[in-house]
Design an enzyme around this catalytic site. Sequence first.
Site, PDB file in Angstrom:
ATOM      1  N   LYS B 119       0.813  -1.225   0.000  1.00 43.01           N
ATOM      2  CA  LYS B 119       0.000   0.000   0.000  1.00 43.01           C
ATOM      3  C   LYS B 119       0.847   1.276   0.000  1.00 43.01           C
ATOM      4  O   LYS B 119       0.599   2.185  -0.801  1.00 43.01           O
ATOM      5  CB  LYS B 119      -0.930   0.007   1.220  1.00 43.01           C
ATOM      6  CG  LYS B 119      -2.347  -0.407   0.860  1.00 43.01           C
ATOM      7  CD  LYS B 119      -3.313  -0.032   1.979  1.00 43.01           C
ATOM      8  CE  LYS B 119      -4.746  -0.422   1.684  1.00 43.01           C
ATOM      9  NZ  LYS B 119      -5.231  -0.185   0.342  1.00 43.01           N
ATOM     10  N   LYS B 161      -9.053   6.690  10.947  1.00 38.53           N
ATOM     11  CA  LYS B 161      -8.943   5.247  10.747  1.00 38.53           C
ATOM     12  C   LYS B 161      -7.887   4.649  11.662  1.00 38.53           C
ATOM     13  O   LYS B 161      -6.829   5.237  11.857  1.00 38.53           O
ATOM     14  CB  LYS B 161      -8.563   4.930   9.293  1.00 38.53           C
ATOM     15  CG  LYS B 161      -9.629   5.356   8.282  1.00 38.53           C
ATOM     16  CD  LYS B 161      -9.289   4.838   6.898  1.00 38.53           C
ATOM     17  CE  LYS B 161     -10.430   5.114   5.925  1.00 38.53           C
ATOM     18  NZ  LYS B 161     -10.161   4.531   4.610  1.00 38.53           N
ATOM     19  N   GLY B 168     -13.079  -1.852   6.594  1.00 43.98           N
ATOM     20  CA  GLY B 168     -14.180  -1.010   7.052  1.00 43.98           C
ATOM     21  C   GLY B 168     -14.306  -0.938   8.572  1.00 43.98           C
ATOM     22  O   GLY B 168     -15.148  -0.226   9.099  1.00 43.98           O
ATOM     23  N   GLU B 203      -7.857  10.597   6.907  1.00 47.35           N
ATOM     24  CA  GLU B 203      -8.005  10.577   5.457  1.00 47.35           C
ATOM     25  C   GLU B 203      -9.255  11.354   5.081  1.00 47.35           C
ATOM     26  O   GLU B 203     -10.239  11.329   5.827  1.00 47.35           O
ATOM     27  CB  GLU B 203      -8.169   9.116   4.993  1.00 47.35           C
ATOM     28  CG  GLU B 203      -7.197   8.702   3.918  1.00 47.35           C
ATOM     29  CD  GLU B 203      -7.352   7.228   3.574  1.00 47.35           C
ATOM     30  OE1 GLU B 203      -6.334   6.534   3.604  1.00 47.35           O
ATOM     31  OE2 GLU B 203      -8.475   6.790   3.283  1.00 47.35           O
ATOM     32  N   HIS B 211     -16.514   3.599  -7.526  1.00 50.41           N
ATOM     33  CA  HIS B 211     -15.297   2.840  -7.825  1.00 50.41           C
ATOM     34  C   HIS B 211     -15.125   2.836  -9.338  1.00 50.41           C
ATOM     35  O   HIS B 211     -15.929   2.248 -10.051  1.00 50.41           O
ATOM     36  CB  HIS B 211     -15.414   1.412  -7.293  1.00 50.41           C
ATOM     37  CG  HIS B 211     -14.272   0.521  -7.695  1.00 50.41           C
ATOM     38  ND1 HIS B 211     -13.379  -0.007  -6.792  1.00 50.41           N
ATOM     39  CD2 HIS B 211     -13.871   0.082  -8.906  1.00 50.41           C
ATOM     40  CE1 HIS B 211     -12.487  -0.728  -7.440  1.00 50.41           C
ATOM     41  NE2 HIS B 211     -12.759  -0.703  -8.726  1.00 50.41           N
ATOM     42  N   LYS B 239     -17.474  -7.216  -6.466  1.00 48.76           N
ATOM     43  CA  LYS B 239     -18.215  -6.504  -7.500  1.00 48.76           C
ATOM     44  C   LYS B 239     -19.377  -7.365  -7.979  1.00 48.76           C
ATOM     45  O   LYS B 239     -19.236  -8.580  -8.144  1.00 48.76           O
ATOM     46  CB  LYS B 239     -17.277  -6.170  -8.656  1.00 48.76           C
ATOM     47  CG  LYS B 239     -16.195  -5.184  -8.227  1.00 48.76           C
ATOM     48  CD  LYS B 239     -15.034  -5.170  -9.185  1.00 48.76           C
ATOM     49  CE  LYS B 239     -13.918  -4.272  -8.625  1.00 48.76           C
ATOM     50  NZ  LYS B 239     -12.682  -4.395  -9.398  1.00 48.76           N
ATOM     51  N   GLU B 291      -5.411   1.670  -5.698  1.00 51.62           N
ATOM     52  CA  GLU B 291      -4.391   0.628  -5.861  1.00 51.62           C
ATOM     53  C   GLU B 291      -4.311   0.230  -7.325  1.00 51.62           C
ATOM     54  O   GLU B 291      -5.140   0.616  -8.140  1.00 51.62           O
ATOM     55  CB  GLU B 291      -4.713  -0.602  -5.005  1.00 51.62           C
ATOM     56  CG  GLU B 291      -6.021  -1.280  -5.379  1.00 51.62           C
ATOM     57  CD  GLU B 291      -6.274  -2.550  -4.564  1.00 51.62           C
ATOM     58  OE1 GLU B 291      -5.453  -2.897  -3.711  1.00 51.62           O
ATOM     59  OE2 GLU B 291      -7.311  -3.179  -4.803  1.00 51.62           O
ATOM     60  N   ASN B 293      -4.006  -3.211  -9.711  1.00 48.72           N
ATOM     61  CA  ASN B 293      -4.038  -4.664  -9.785  1.00 48.72           C
ATOM     62  C   ASN B 293      -3.174  -5.109 -10.949  1.00 48.72           C
ATOM     63  O   ASN B 293      -3.370  -4.670 -12.085  1.00 48.72           O
ATOM     64  CB  ASN B 293      -5.463  -5.173  -9.962  1.00 48.72           C
ATOM     65  CG  ASN B 293      -6.299  -4.901  -8.727  1.00 48.72           C
ATOM     66  OD1 ASN B 293      -5.789  -4.958  -7.612  1.00 48.72           O
ATOM     67  ND2 ASN B 293      -7.553  -4.583  -8.926  1.00 48.72           N
ATOM     68  N   ARG B 295      -2.794  -7.758 -12.853  1.00 51.23           N
ATOM     69  CA  ARG B 295      -3.264  -8.993 -13.505  1.00 51.23           C
ATOM     70  C   ARG B 295      -4.438  -8.650 -14.412  1.00 51.23           C
ATOM     71  O   ARG B 295      -4.911  -7.521 -14.395  1.00 51.23           O
ATOM     72  CB  ARG B 295      -3.741  -9.980 -12.438  1.00 51.23           C
ATOM     73  CG  ARG B 295      -4.774  -9.310 -11.547  1.00 51.23           C
ATOM     74  CD  ARG B 295      -5.473 -10.218 -10.604  1.00 51.23           C
ATOM     75  NE  ARG B 295      -6.030  -9.509  -9.465  1.00 51.23           N
ATOM     76  CZ  ARG B 295      -7.198  -8.865  -9.463  1.00 51.23           C
ATOM     77  NH1 ARG B 295      -7.952  -8.845 -10.538  1.00 51.23           N
ATOM     78  NH2 ARG B 295      -7.619  -8.232  -8.391  1.00 51.23           N
TER      79      ARG B 295
END
Lengths: 81, 459
Positions: B119, B161, B168, B203, B211, B239, B291, B293, B295
């Site tokens: 991250k 956070k 969450g 944050e 998204h 999703k 982030e 991904n 792949r």
Amino acid sequence: MPEHVVKSPLPGVFYRRPSPDDPVFVEEGAEVTAEQTIGLVEVMKQFAEVKAGAAGTLSSFAVENESTVGPGDDIATIETS
Amino acid sequence: MTGGVQTLLVANRGEIALRIVRAAQELGIRSVAVCSEVDVDSLHVEHADSHVVIGPASATKSYLNVDALLAAAEEAGADSVHPGYGFLSENAEFAQRVIDAGLTWVGPAPEAIRQMGDKAAARAAAERADVPTVPGSDGPVSGLDEAREVAETVGYPLAIKASAGGGGRGIRIVANPEELAAQVPVAQAEAKAAFGSGEVYLERFVARAKHIEVQVIGDGTRAIHFGERECSLQRRRQKVIEEAPAPGLPDSVREELTASAVRLAERVGYSGAGTVEYLYDPAIQEFFFIEMNTRIQVEHPVTEMITGHDLVKEQLLIAAGNALSITQDDVQFTGHSIEARLNAENPDFDFLPSPGHLDVFRMPGGPFVRVDSGFEAGRGVPPFYDSMLAKIIVWGRDRDEALSRLARALDEVEVQGIATTVAFKRRLLDLPEVRSGDYHTTYLEDMLRAEGSSDKEAT
């Protein structure tokens, strides 16, 4: 001695530990309560807790850690008194 | 053209393994499937040129077993490995082992996987590439004074956070300095009690966030994008429905968003297919990097449908050592595409998994409907792997046509023998927010929660 046999609620993979680095939920020979979690069954990446279902001494597991189980398969035996 | 990729080991199962086998076939590449003992009789095995059984049912002993996969590659004479998604696809160590075995890895370099998988490192890379990240404190805040300083630059609303939280948990939202003063000590105490560490960070809180993700492909030097996808309809961070392009995204934002993804890919010398994920705040038309991904993704077909480019083929060509054969101008966008995932789960019992035998498995057809599935009637759905049965993807000239077409396609689905989510997905398409495109990442769960409580009131 009266016995209670813990059955798998679902098909999947049986785990005796909450995660690979953790200790087992319960050792063979240990006392358990009815509400106690004795393992997990992973089905399609979801985890279902397996409860003892009866109070007593968990005398033996019928399946190894990470072995596959079908619904209704024996998981463990509890001596209830 | 496919020099280093002549015999491809497909290190996956189900629909994505079949998807990769199909791309290989079109390129004249031999495909080798792998399977666990319970998957021998499955479609991806049947379609591949050959197969190797790599272990027992449990994924840790088969599809996640690096030694077994490398042994299978050697046994089958494979010169390359495609990891698909999930399983070992974002495992830098596996990528390295494949390369060390003298094989071609169909994916980005292990260093890129590692960098984007961390991250803090990914966020730093994004900042270096001038990609906006969610504004906040630089690491944990020591106390209220520091929190106030951060709040002054970041603005409200803010999320406090817990550093040790996640998924969450351990999040408090504050709207002004008074709430901040009241909540920081409470959050610290709570974090200490819940996670053993009182460390908290701040944050910007994005309410009603969308998204949105951008598909990129790089060849190590140059990168291009294939537009964005919107995947805000989610349940438990999974999703549920994905579409391209993102409804209601202003063209100026789209341009900045896609350009930022290309900047990041080029900056890190990215090679292969990747997806840069963002939170988008429609209220202020700002996006923030979450982030990357490293792949191919489940929902890649919606991008293929609106661009006409086969992303898996592109992956194979890049891995074989080719430079990108197309420029950004070659990627043209036409119409709208939506994907619904069909899962073996029972929506009436809190989405309890429903493995079993597919007595009937009738998938939709007709114009502009694509079905990617690893199953067919008469086969079993084992309890050991992901619950996704099929992806039903449609194309329409515009979003309305795509929505009507997807509704029609879902109405054609008939599955008997196990429970599926088809009726649930079909119902979603009639919701006003889904029809208008005005949905956000917590919309679906809010809706399900509201329904659950009204059910209880009714009984």
